[in-house]
Write a protein that holds these residues in place. Structure first.
Motif, short mmCIF file in Angstrom:
data_model
loop_
_atom_site.label_atom_id
_atom_site.label_comp_id
_atom_site.label_asym_id
_atom_site.label_seq_id
_atom_site.Cartn_x
_atom_site.Cartn_y
_atom_site.Cartn_z
N SER A 1 10.13 -1.83 -4.44
CA SER A 1 8.99 -1.73 -3.54
C SER A 1 9.69 -0.21 -2.90
O SER A 1 8.92 0.46 -2.39
N GLN A 2 10.76 0.14 -2.50
CA GLN A 2 11.08 1.27 -2.40
C GLN A 2 11.55 2.45 -2.31
O GLN A 2 10.85 3.91 -2.37
N GLN A 3 11.16 2.12 -4.76
CA GLN A 3 10.44 3.73 -5.30
C GLN A 3 9.52 3.70 -5.01
O GLN A 3 8.77 4.94 -5.15
N ILE A 4 8.37 2.51 -5.15
CA ILE A 4 7.52 2.88 -4.76
C ILE A 4 7.00 3.51 -3.24
O ILE A 4 5.83 4.14 -3.82
N ALA A 5 6.92 2.44 -2.53
CA ALA A 5 7.16 3.80 -1.65
C ALA A 5 7.68 4.57 -1.62
O ALA A 5 6.86 5.86 -0.78
N SER A 6 8.37 5.23 -1.73
CA SER A 6 8.97 6.82 -2.10
C SER A 6 7.55 7.36 -2.50
O SER A 6 8.01 9.30 -2.02
N HIS A 7 6.74 7.72 -3.93
CA HIS A 7 6.31 7.17 -4.58
C HIS A 7 5.01 8.02 -3.92
O HIS A 7 4.49 9.05 -3.46
N PHE A 8 4.52 7.04 -2.91
CA PHE A 8 3.50 7.08 -2.20
C PHE A 8 3.46 7.64 -0.54
O PHE A 8 2.45 7.76 0.30
N HIS A 9 4.56 7.85 -0.35
CA HIS A 9 4.88 8.37 0.86
C HIS A 9 4.32 7.43 2.03
O HIS A 9 3.94 7.91 3.04
N VAL A 10 4.89 6.31 2.33
CA VAL A 10 4.56 4.89 3.07
C VAL A 10 5.76 3.89 2.58
O VAL A 10 6.68 4.24 2.42
N SER A 11 5.75 3.60 4.38
CA SER A 11 6.94 2.26 4.45
C SER A 11 7.50 1.41 2.82
O SER A 11 6.24 0.63 2.02
N THR A 12 8.90 1.12 3.12
CA THR A 12 8.83 -0.20 2.03
C THR A 12 7.81 -1.49 2.69
O THR A 12 7.39 -2.23 1.78
N GLU A 13 7.60 -1.38 3.53
CA GLU A 13 6.60 -2.97 5.18
C GLU A 13 5.56 -2.75 4.15
O GLU A 13 5.11 -4.19 3.97
N LEU A 14 4.41 -1.40 4.19
CA LEU A 14 3.44 -1.30 3.39
C LEU A 14 3.31 -1.76 2.27
O LEU A 14 2.26 -2.19 2.22
N VAL A 15 4.42 -1.46 1.45
CA VAL A 15 4.08 -1.47 0.11
C VAL A 15 4.28 -3.39 -0.22
O VAL A 15 3.57 -3.72 -0.67
N GLU A 16 5.33 -3.87 0.76
CA GLU A 16 5.54 -5.00 0.16
C GLU A 16 4.40 -5.72 0.70
O GLU A 16 3.81 -7.25 0.09
N TYR A 17 3.09 -5.22 2.16
CA TYR A 17 1.87 -6.23 2.07
C TYR A 17 1.38 -5.92 1.14
O TYR A 17 0.13 -6.54 1.13
N ARG A 18 0.95 -4.92 0.34
CA ARG A 18 0.42 -4.38 -0.40
C ARG A 18 0.24 -5.72 -1.42
O ARG A 18 -0.18 -6.52 -1.88
N MET A 19 1.68 -6.14 -1.89
CA MET A 19 2.22 -6.83 -2.60
C MET A 19 1.44 -8.21 -2.55
O MET A 19 0.95 -8.84 -3.15
N LYS A 20 1.93 -8.87 -0.96
CA LYS A 20 1.67 -9.71 -0.67
C LYS A 20 -0.34 -10.25 -1.27
O LYS A 20 -0.89 -11.10 -0.90
N VAL A 21 -0.78 -9.57 -0.01
CA VAL A 21 -1.92 -9.74 0.08
C VAL A 21 -2.98 -9.37 -1.45
O VAL A 21 -4.02 -9.85 -1.43
N THR A 22 -2.54 -8.66 -2.43
CA THR A 22 -3.00 -8.70 -3.72
C THR A 22 -2.56 -9.87 -4.47
O THR A 22 -2.87 -9.80 -5.76
N HIS A 23 -1.70 -10.46 -4.44
CA HIS A 23 -0.70 -11.73 -5.25
C HIS A 23 0.03 -11.17 -6.15
O HIS A 23 0.26 -11.72 -7.15
N LEU A 24 0.73 -10.31 -5.92
CA LEU A 24 1.38 -9.30 -6.59
C LEU A 24 2.95 -10.17 -6.31
O LEU A 24 3.98 -9.54 -7.20
N TRP A 25 3.09 -10.32 -4.68
CA TRP A 25 4.22 -10.98 -4.44
C TRP A 25 5.40 -11.57 -5.67
O TRP A 25 6.69 -10.76 -5.68
N ARG A 26 4.83 -12.80 -6.27
CA ARG A 26 5.47 -13.67 -7.10
C ARG A 26 6.06 -12.97 -8.30
O ARG A 26 6.76 -13.09 -8.98
N GLU A 27 4.83 -11.73 -8.56
CA GLU A 27 5.40 -11.16 -10.08
C GLU A 27 6.25 -10.11 -9.22
O GLU A 27 7.39 -10.26 -10.50
#
Length: 204
Positions: free
Chosen positions: A165-191
């Motif tokens: 999640s840190q690498q993805i956040a760095s790539h898109f210039h957003v926070s880790t929290e926002l990336v993890e929010y996206r994972m949760k609301v799009t049902h990617l968190w378990r994966e």
């Protein structure tokens, strides 16, 4: 577009489609980071620096940038000519500022109308905010903005590649929290959690 490029649930698919429309408008590829400042002028938003505010007392300035700096991310008001003025908190980093500005942009692009009465309340993330819009509008603006910053298809692809999640956040210039929010609301968190555990076992 393939069905697999959209998240589950009608509401989140609709948010994703609006976000993809914004990215298409900005001419940004699905795997590229989106710069909200490039979009702001198309949304009739004028972004000014905090230092440019005139008539603010030293006490108020010190309060806003000091003890109260975590209580606000940005502020907006509508000018007589219809354009919207946005002031961003200069003590916040780029990733948080990007999310704040993107949310304001989405209010404009989606066509939300501010309430006449603003009330101070806490959002779903526990932050104190001056609510100018209905709760449903606030949710939509944040969700569409987050999806525009971190699109589902690219997020899923990067997760399958083993990115953290840190690498993805760095790539898109957003926070880790926002990336993890996206994972949760799009049902990617378990994966994401399963892939993280497999990765940890492989490294051990």
């Amino acid at each position: 577009m393939l069905l697999g490029d959209l998240p589950q649930g009608e509401k989140w698919r609709n948010f994703e489609l609006k976000a993809l429309g914004l990215r298409d408008f900005a001419r940004v590829r699905g795997d590229q980071p989106l710069n909200p400042f490039d979009l702001a002028r198309f949304a009739s938003l004028i972004v000014i620096r905090f230092e440019e505010i005139e008539g603010l007392s030293d006490t108020a300035r010190e309060h806003l940038l000091g003890s109260a700096s975590e209580a606000w991310s940005g502020g907006a008001c509508t000018l007589p000519n219809g354009m919207k003025l946005v002031i961003l908190n200069p003590t916040h980093g780029r990733s948080r500022t990007n999310a704040t500005l993107m949310e304001e942009i989405c209010h404009v692009f989606v066509g939300h109308q501010p309430n006449r009465l603003s009330v101070f309340t806490k959002d779903a993330r526990g932050k104190v905010m001056n609510r100018d819009y209905r709760k449903a509008d606030e949710e939509e603006a944040y969700a569409v903005g987050a999806a525009a910053l971190v699109p589902y298809a690219a997020l899923k692809r990067l997760l399958l590649q083993g990115r953290t999640s840190q690498q993805i956040a760095s790539h898109f210039h957003v926070s880790t929290e926002l990336v993890e929010y996206r994972m949760k609301v799009t049902h990617l968190w378990r994966e994401f959690k399963n892939l993280s555990r497999k990765g940890a076992k492989t490294r051990s």
